[in-house]
Structures are given as structure tokens and as C-alpha cells.
Design a protein around this motif. Structure first.
Motif, PDB file in Angstrom:
ATOM      1  N   PRO A 196       0.826  -1.050  -0.043  1.00 17.15           N
ATOM      2  CA  PRO A 196       0.052   0.206  -0.023  1.00 17.15           C
ATOM      3  C   PRO A 196       0.903   1.158   0.037  1.00 17.15           C
ATOM      4  N   LEU A 197       0.364   2.120  -0.645  1.00 15.16           N
ATOM      5  CA  LEU A 197       1.181   3.536  -0.710  1.00 15.16           C
ATOM      6  C   LEU A 197       0.289   4.662   0.137  1.00 15.16           C
ATOM      7  N   VAL A 198       1.128   5.749   0.455  1.00 11.44           N
ATOM      8  CA  VAL A 198       0.552   6.840   1.315  1.00 11.44           C
ATOM      9  C   VAL A 198       0.482   7.969   0.304  1.00 11.44           C
ATOM     10  N   ALA A 199      -0.847   8.605  -0.045  1.00 12.36           N
ATOM     11  CA  ALA A 199      -1.022   9.808  -0.724  1.00 12.36           C
ATOM     12  C   ALA A 199      -0.308  10.915  -0.257  1.00 12.36           C
ATOM     13  N   CYS A 200       0.541  11.762  -0.900  1.00  9.15           N
ATOM     14  CA  CYS A 200       1.306  12.868  -0.480  1.00  9.15           C
ATOM     15  C   CYS A 200       0.791  14.100  -1.532  1.00  9.15           C
ATOM     16  N   GLU A 201      -0.164  13.703  -2.320  1.00  5.42           N
ATOM     17  CA  GLU A 201      -0.553  14.833  -3.184  1.00  5.42           C
ATOM     18  C   GLU A 201      -0.824  15.974  -2.749  1.00  5.42           C
ATOM     19  N   PRO A 202      -0.322  17.157  -3.138  1.00  6.17           N
ATOM     20  CA  PRO A 202      -0.355  18.481  -2.401  1.00  6.17           C
ATOM     21  C   PRO A 202      -1.826  18.764  -2.316  1.00  6.17           C
ATOM     22  N   ASN A 203      -2.712  18.601  -3.425  1.00  7.66           N
ATOM     23  CA  ASN A 203      -4.137  18.833  -3.387  1.00  7.66           C
ATOM     24  C   ASN A 203      -4.982  17.866  -3.083  1.00  7.66           C
ATOM     25  N   ASP A 204      -4.649  17.101  -1.867  1.00 10.78           N
ATOM     26  CA  ASP A 204      -5.103  15.832  -1.579  1.00 10.78           C
ATOM     27  C   ASP A 204      -6.534  16.246  -0.932  1.00 10.78           C
ATOM     28  N   THR A 205      -7.464  15.278  -1.207  1.00 14.70           N
ATOM     29  CA  THR A 205      -9.012  15.553  -0.559  1.00 14.70           C
ATOM     30  C   THR A 205      -9.571  14.202  -0.076  1.00 14.70           C
ATOM     31  N   ALA A 206     -10.424  14.418   0.899  1.00 11.29           N
ATOM     32  CA  ALA A 206     -11.170  13.394   1.300  1.00 11.29           C
ATOM     33  C   ALA A 206     -12.295  12.993   0.550  1.00 11.29           C
ATOM     34  N   GLU A 207     -12.656  13.676  -0.220  1.00  6.95           N
ATOM     35  CA  GLU A 207     -14.097  13.684  -1.050  1.00  6.95           C
ATOM     36  C   GLU A 207     -13.815  12.310  -2.016  1.00  6.95           C
ATOM     37  N   PRO A 208     -15.025  11.883  -2.112  1.00  3.46           N
ATOM     38  CA  PRO A 208     -14.999  10.640  -3.081  1.00  3.46           C
ATOM     39  C   PRO A 208     -14.431  10.895  -4.464  1.00  3.46           C
ATOM     40  N   CYS A 209     -13.547  10.097  -5.095  1.00  9.04           N
ATOM     41  CA  CYS A 209     -12.896  10.228  -6.118  1.00  9.04           C
ATOM     42  C   CYS A 209     -13.113   8.898  -7.237  1.00  9.04           C
ATOM     43  N   VAL A 210     -13.937   8.096  -6.561  1.00  7.36           N
ATOM     44  CA  VAL A 210     -14.384   6.797  -7.424  1.00  7.36           C
ATOM     45  C   VAL A 210     -15.821   6.589  -7.490  1.00  7.36           C
ATOM     46  N   GLU A 211     -16.247   6.361  -8.773  1.00  2.00           N
ATOM     47  CA  GLU A 211     -17.697   6.179  -8.913  1.00  2.00           C
ATOM     48  C   GLU A 211     -17.906   4.807  -9.654  1.00  2.00           C
ATOM     49  N   PHE A 212     -19.059   4.105  -9.307  1.00  3.68           N
ATOM     50  CA  PHE A 212     -19.593   3.152  -9.920  1.00  3.68           C
ATOM     51  C   PHE A 212     -20.920   3.361 -10.788  1.00  3.68           C
ATOM     52  N   LEU A 213     -20.663   2.925 -12.053  1.00  4.59           N
ATOM     53  CA  LEU A 213     -22.129   3.117 -12.905  1.00  4.59           C
ATOM     54  C   LEU A 213     -22.574   1.509 -13.007  1.00  4.59           C
ATOM     55  N   THR A 214     -23.332   1.168 -12.599  1.00  2.00           N
ATOM     56  CA  THR A 214     -23.553  -0.398 -12.430  1.00  2.00           C
ATOM     57  C   THR A 214     -24.730  -0.575 -13.771  1.00  2.00           C
ATOM     58  N   LEU A 215     -24.807  -1.898 -14.374  1.00  2.00           N
ATOM     59  CA  LEU A 215     -25.754  -2.339 -15.183  1.00  2.00           C
ATOM     60  C   LEU A 215     -26.800  -3.189 -14.408  1.00  2.00           C
ATOM     61  N   PRO A 216     -27.913  -3.155 -15.068  1.00  2.00           N
ATOM     62  CA  PRO A 216     -28.927  -4.103 -14.454  1.00  2.00           C
ATOM     63  C   PRO A 216     -28.966  -5.513 -14.852  1.00  2.00           C
ATOM     64  N   GLN A 217     -29.280  -6.290 -14.361  1.00  2.19           N
ATOM     65  CA  GLN A 217     -29.114  -8.036 -14.760  1.00  2.19           C
ATOM     66  C   GLN A 217     -29.997  -8.342 -15.898  1.00  2.19           C
ATOM     67  N   GLY A 218     -29.434  -9.072 -16.468  1.00  3.55           N
ATOM     68  CA  GLY A 218     -30.449  -9.424 -17.625  1.00  3.55           C
ATOM     69  C   GLY A 218     -31.739 -10.224 -17.437  1.00  3.55           C
ATOM     70  N   GLU A 219     -32.455 -10.614 -18.147  1.00  6.97           N
ATOM     71  CA  GLU A 219     -33.851 -11.338 -17.797  1.00  6.97           C
ATOM     72  C   GLU A 219     -33.439 -12.347 -17.064  1.00  6.97           C
ATOM     73  N   ASP A 220     -32.521 -13.192 -17.693  1.00  7.01           N
ATOM     74  CA  ASP A 220     -32.167 -14.502 -16.930  1.00  7.01           C
ATOM     75  C   ASP A 220     -31.492 -14.437 -15.590  1.00  7.01           C
ATOM     76  N   GLY A 221     -31.265 -13.101 -14.870  1.00  6.76           N
ATOM     77  CA  GLY A 221     -30.774 -12.771 -13.860  1.00  6.76           C
ATOM     78  C   GLY A 221     -29.230 -12.806 -13.826  1.00  6.76           C
ATOM     79  N   LYS A 222     -28.680 -13.124 -14.802  1.00  6.17           N
ATOM     80  CA  LYS A 222     -27.184 -12.964 -14.888  1.00  6.17           C
ATOM     81  C   LYS A 222     -26.587 -11.665 -15.378  1.00  6.17           C
ATOM     82  N   ALA A 223     -25.600 -11.337 -15.193  1.00  2.82           N
ATOM     83  CA  ALA A 223     -24.959  -9.911 -15.849  1.00  2.82           C
ATOM     84  C   ALA A 223     -24.981  -9.878 -17.370  1.00  2.82           C
TER      85      ALA A 223
END
Length: 398
Positions: free
Chosen positions: A317-344
Motif C-alpha cells: 500500500p502507498l501513502v498519498a502525499c498529493e499537495p491537493n489531496d482531498t477526502a472527497e469521493p474520487c471513485v464512482e460506479f455506474l452499475t448495469l442491471p441484470q439480464g432477464e435470466d438474472g445474469k450479468a
């Protein structure tokens, strides 16, 4: 200082005492530029003018300088021309073809028929050229008592290929990269007087991107440093690298070299290992995401029962030392619905939903003030690229 340790005033070095090796001409030029700026800022203008003549460059420039300085000590006349990478590959391929043709005409290579019955001629030529281009590894393979008849035929063909390559290099007064490094290694190994002279001249050898070295290059560093001797008058070694960033496999880089050297330094008392865990490019939420999602997978050995192999790298693991660091979310997920058969969903079904969703999110970011030039969409293949371009175009984003 490194790890809180600073060189004593009585052991201060001059630029002439140091050799710095990296892997590309661009990186070497950048290192020279930064060093020149730092020396001028420190008021050491005389030394800043010496940067261009200092031992700062690629491993091949470092070896070339040694071979020129000690040309009369070499067992054979060194080449005056260094082949480019493409020329070396072409020479190996041409020599392999000639070696195979000669072997077929004279029927003097046991096991060749069996080898050609399993692999095509082009495959055999490619194998032989690749092995011949790495003479150090060829020596190791040749000493393996477990080779079967076909494998020994391939090794013999590679040896004949290497012999032809060296003959042609001598005819042209040329060296390829492998020959230059091997010749330097052999000179340092076999000539103690040359080794002692260089140890006095090069008091510190810095090797950047050490994860990309091959076994012969590691031998050069060890021959100068002689870390197993415990002597203080040899070259000090400063080896810098990150095994997770190994990229020069085509130049026979071997991550197991890094693993063995680290084991030498930690377990055999060759030196100290200082972890550099600071990250100046990524923010904390991104690093936390990588630690949580990828860390467990990357940290687990391929074969848990056998334990971690030398070619595997521990996750760190690494330690962030970025001068403009932030605790705000930086990662988002766009999820897809399942198919009619219940599979991805997969393939076109997934893409028909994914592309508009990503394009809509990009449009939101642009509307909020993000420049389109600051947005990148990474794809696992080229197939969806045109569809993304078309959908983004309808939104006025090009």
C-alpha cells in the motif's frame, strides 16, 4: 539523506565519483537536466558544467565507456558500431536461419528431426534466435541436465546461431546490446586489476529502474560492489526500482533478479532496504479503493500451497502525499442491471446500456466545468470506440 542517513563530511563525493545508470536516453537526459539545475541552485556551478561528461546515461553507455577505457585489456577487438535493437533482432533471425539450414544439409544435429516434427520451422527459428540473443541465459539452459532430446537440439541450434552472430559482428566491427553487456561483465569478472581501478573511480553506482535489469547487468553491479566481501573500498551500490513496474521483458529483464537481490540485502547483510511508500500522483480515496479492491488479489500468491514464488511481487500500500489531496469521493460506479435470466449482461447487451450511461456522466462533468481534454475513457478493446465517439458527438463532445 536516505532513510535518515547522511554521508559523513569526511566521505563527501564529487560528481566524478558517481555513476548513475537508467534505461532510456530520455530518462538519462532528464536526470542530467535535473542534476544540472540542482547543482546551480546549490551554488556549485563548476560541477554543473561537468554534468555532460559525468557517468550518467543508459546501461549501454556505461558499458561502452568501460570498454573504450580498457580496450587493450579485452580478449578480442571491440566493435566500433553499436547495433540498434531492430538490427540485433534481424541479425539473430538471419543467423538462426543459416544455422538451421546448415544443420539440415549436414544432418549433424541429434534430435533436430524430433524438434521439427513438433514445431514449425518458423517457430524453431524464433526460439533459437531468442535464446541466442541472451547469451547469459543460454549458458544457464545448457547446464540443465533435465533437457530432453528435442530441447538439447534447440539449445545446440541456439549455440550455432550465437556463433554465427558473433562472427558477423566481428566482421562488421560491431556490438549488439547483449554482446556489449556480456563483454563488460566478462572483463570485470576475469580481470581483477580492471575491477579494482573502476572501484576506485566509481565510488557509488546508482542503478535506476533496477526492476528492469537482466542477470548479466546485475552481475556487473555485484562485481563492482562485491557486497558479499564486506570490504569498504569497493563501489557502493544504490539500487532503485519498483518490481511492479517491470516493462523491459523484451530486453530480458527478469523480476526474479530483483527478488534475489532484495533477499541478499535483507537476509545476507549486503545492505539496507528502504521502502519508498509515498505517492505524489494519486489522492487518498483512489489509493484506498485500490487497496480494498485489488490489494487482496495482488497480495495473494498464485499457488497458496507452494507459497510466493520469486517471480511474484508483494502488494505494498502507498501513502498519498498529493499537495491537493482531498477526502472527497474520487471513485464512482455506474452499475448495469441484470439480464432477464438474472445474469450479468455482456457483449452488445451490456454495451447498449453502458455507452449512453458513460456518455451522460461525461456530459455532466463537462457541464460542471471539467474540460473534455481532462477526461479519458479506457477500453479493453477498440470495438466500442466508434460507438463512444458517435454518442459523445451527439452531445457536442468531440
Amino acid at each position: 539523506p536516505v532513510g535518515g542517513q547522511r554521508i559523513p563530511d569526511t566521505e563527501r563525493l564529487t560528481l566524478r565519483d558517481v555513476a548513475a545508470v537508467t534505461f532510456t536516453n530520455v530518462a538519462a537526459a532528464d536526470l542530467q537536466r535535473k542534476l544540472r539545475v540542482a547543482l546551480r541552485a546549490a551554488g556549485r556551478r563548476d560541477e554543473a558544467h561537468q554534468v555532460n561528461t559525468a557517468r550518467i546515461g543508459t546501461i549501454h553507455a556505461f558499458c561502452g565507456r568501460i570498454l573504450r577505457e580498457f580496450a587493450l585489456q579485452l580478449p578480442r577487438r571491440p566493435g566500433l558500431v553499436l547495433l540498434e535493437e531492430a538490427e540485433s533482432v534481424a541479425l539473430a533471425a538471419e543467423s538462426a536461419r543459416e544455422a538451421l539450414q546448415s544443420a539440415l544439409e549436414h544432418s549433424g544435429l541429434p534430435g533436430l528431426d524430433a524438434l521439427l516434427s513438433e514445431f514449425s520451422v518458423e517457430d524453431v527459428l524464433r526460439f533459437a534466435a531468442r535464446i541466442a540473443a541472451d547469451s547469459s541465459r543460454l549458458v544457464q539452459i545448457r547446464q540443465d541436465d533435465g533437457l530432453d532430446r528435442r530441447e538439447r537440439a534447440l539449445v545446440s541450434l541456439a549455440e550455432r546461431t550465437l556463433m554465427l552472430m558473433r562472427e558477423r559482428l566481428d566482421e562488421r566491427s560491431a556490438l549488439d546490446f547483449d554482446a556489449m553487456i556480456a563483454l563488460t561483465r566478462d572483463l570485470l569478472r576475469d580481470n581483477a586489476a580492471v575491477r579494482r581501478v573502476l572501484q576506485r573511480r566509481v565510488r557509488v553506482l546508482i542503478v535506476d529502474e533496477f526492476q528492469d535489469v537482466d542477470p548479466a547487468q546485475q552481475e556487473i553491479a555485484y562485481l563492482l560492489g562485491e557486497p558479499e566481501s564486506g570490504r569498504t573500498e569497493t563501489t557502493r551500490l544504490l539500487l532503485v526500482g519498483d518490481p511492479k513496474q517491470r516493462i523491459f521483458r523484451f530486453r530480458r529483464a527478469d523480476v526474479t533478479v530483483w527478488t534475489r537481490v532484495r533477499r541478499d540485502f535483507e537476509g545476507r547483510g549486503f545492505g539496507a532496504v528502504h521502502e519508498l511508500a509515498e505517492n505524489f500522483r494519486s489522492r487518498r480515496p483512489i489509493l484506498a479503493f485500490v487497496d480494498a479492491v485489488l490489494g487482496p488479489e495482488l497480495g495473494a500468491p498464485v499457488d497458496p500451497a507452494a507459497g510466493r514464488a520469486d517471480y511474484e511481487v508483494d502488494y505494498a500500500p502507498l501513502v498519498a502525499c498529493e499537495p491537493n489531496d482531498t477526502a472527497e469521493p474520487c471513485v464512482e460506479f455506474l452499475t448495469l442491471p441484470q439480464g432477464e435470466d438474472g445474469k450479468a449482461l455482456a457483449g452488445d447487451g451490456a454495451r447498449s446500456i453502458e455507452v449512453p450511461a458513460v456518455a451522460a456522466r461525461v456530459n455532466e462533468l463537462v457541464a460542471a466545468g471539467t474540460s473534455p481534454g481532462d477526461i479519458a475513457i479506457l477500453l479493453s478493446a477498440w470495438a466500442p470506440a466508434e460507438e463512444y465517439r458517435r454518442v459523445l458527438g451527439t452531445l457536442g463532445i468531440a
